[in-house]
Write an enzyme that holds these catalytic residues in place. Sequence first.
Site, PDB file in Angstrom:
ATOM      1  N   SER A  76       0.467  -1.362   0.303  1.00  0.00           N
ATOM      2  CA  SER A  76      -0.160   0.000   0.214  1.00  0.00           C
ATOM      3  C   SER A  76       0.716   0.848   0.109  1.00  0.00           C
ATOM      4  O   SER A  76       2.046   1.063   0.210  1.00  0.00           O
ATOM      5  CB  SER A  76      -1.213  -0.048   1.512  1.00  0.00           C
ATOM      6  OG  SER A  76      -1.323  -1.377   1.005  1.00  0.00           O
TER       7      SER A  76
HETATM    8  N1  SAH Z   1      -0.911  -4.819   4.446  1.00  0.00           N
HETATM    9  C1  SAH Z   1       0.018  -5.514   2.881  1.00  0.00           C
HETATM   10  C2  SAH Z   1      -1.009  -4.564   1.335  1.00  0.00           C
HETATM   11  C3  SAH Z   1      -1.284  -6.272   1.057  1.00  0.00           C
HETATM   12  S1  SAH Z   1      -1.958  -5.939  -0.275  1.00  0.00           S
HETATM   13  C4  SAH Z   1       0.752  -4.472   3.400  1.00  0.00           C
HETATM   14  O1  SAH Z   1       1.298  -3.366   3.853  1.00  0.00           O
HETATM   15  O2  SAH Z   1       1.584  -4.762   1.950  1.00  0.00           O
HETATM   16  C5  SAH Z   1      -3.119  -7.267  -0.012  1.00  0.00           C
HETATM   17  C6  SAH Z   1      -2.928  -8.883   0.266  1.00  0.00           C
HETATM   18  O3  SAH Z   1      -3.777  -8.862   1.166  1.00  0.00           O
HETATM   19  C7  SAH Z   1      -2.614  -9.605  -0.613  1.00  0.00           C
HETATM   20  O4  SAH Z   1      -1.303 -10.394   0.082  1.00  0.00           O
HETATM   21  C8  SAH Z   1      -3.441 -10.403  -0.390  1.00  0.00           C
HETATM   22  O5  SAH Z   1      -2.800 -12.014  -0.806  1.00  0.00           O
HETATM   23  C9  SAH Z   1      -4.380 -10.612   1.116  1.00  0.00           C
HETATM   24  N2  SAH Z   1      -5.610 -11.574   0.445  1.00  0.00           N
HETATM   25  C10 SAH Z   1      -6.553 -11.171  -0.441  1.00  0.00           C
HETATM   26  N3  SAH Z   1      -7.231 -12.060   0.908  1.00  0.00           N
HETATM   27  C11 SAH Z   1      -7.009 -12.379   1.845  1.00  0.00           C
HETATM   28  C12 SAH Z   1      -7.691 -13.476   2.311  1.00  0.00           C
HETATM   29  N4  SAH Z   1      -8.851 -13.386   2.453  1.00  0.00           N
HETATM   30  N5  SAH Z   1      -6.805 -13.429   3.362  1.00  0.00           N
HETATM   31  C13 SAH Z   1      -6.192 -12.622   3.920  1.00  0.00           C
HETATM   32  N6  SAH Z   1      -5.606 -12.939   2.833  1.00  0.00           N
HETATM   33  C14 SAH Z   1      -5.936 -12.203   1.961  1.00  0.00           C
END
Ligand code: SAH
Length: 227
Positions: A76
Amino acid sequence: MRAINSITEQDIKGVGMTSQRTRDRLITRLKEKGINNAEVLRVMSLVPRHLFVDEAMATRAYEDASFPIGHGQTISQPYIVARMTELLLGSGPLDYVLEVGTGSAYQAAVLGGLVKEMHTVEVIPELYRQGRDLLYKLGYRNIRTHLGDGSWGWQESAPYDAIMVTAAPDEIPNALIQQLKIGGRLVIPVGAQNSEQVLQLVTRTSDTKYSVENFESVVFVPLVSSS
Ligand code: SAH
């Protein structure tokens, strides 16, 4: 994310475009954009974001931008990390926090510097492993990483003072509200993929009730759900 077999003090400290001076410029930008929680700014000035992005992107890590982290996912934008963290903290410190969507683990590291204990859940095995190893190598001992579908929360360690979701569902998953303490806060982007999502702050007001406040519009990858 970079290879993390060996992280030295110098790697963490950074040099040139990854140095403390560059990080401090990002903090100035975040202030200009309206982030005013001093604790959030302090912690974000310390977390080495350049180690959470692909090595080829390291010199751009302190731009206020999101970057690809592989598997169709993104780290993000710092402004959004700061904004969501500020909303999650509200007016007081938090003891016990859950994050859904570990991704690069950058947001987890920021939260780890602010709360007593946190749990973070990731559904993609490789991202889970990279995040776990990186947080360990950086010395975070109050962050527990888990592999699984976080749209069901993480029941084992519930209830939480606060939950942050960093992927967008169409609707707020009820399981997450159920895993909040009364008075607990959930920060979550909500909306269909390819349409405008809105950042929501959900406060659980009683066993059966919660309130919702809307904040800025955002763009997140979808929260996948096995249901
Ligand atoms: N907080 C992260 C942003 C990641 S993008 C950072 O600081 O980089 C969102 C993430 O959510 C991705 O890695 C994706 O694989 C994960 N994601 C999507 N659906 C999910 C679920 N149901 N449970 C756990 N993770 C999930």
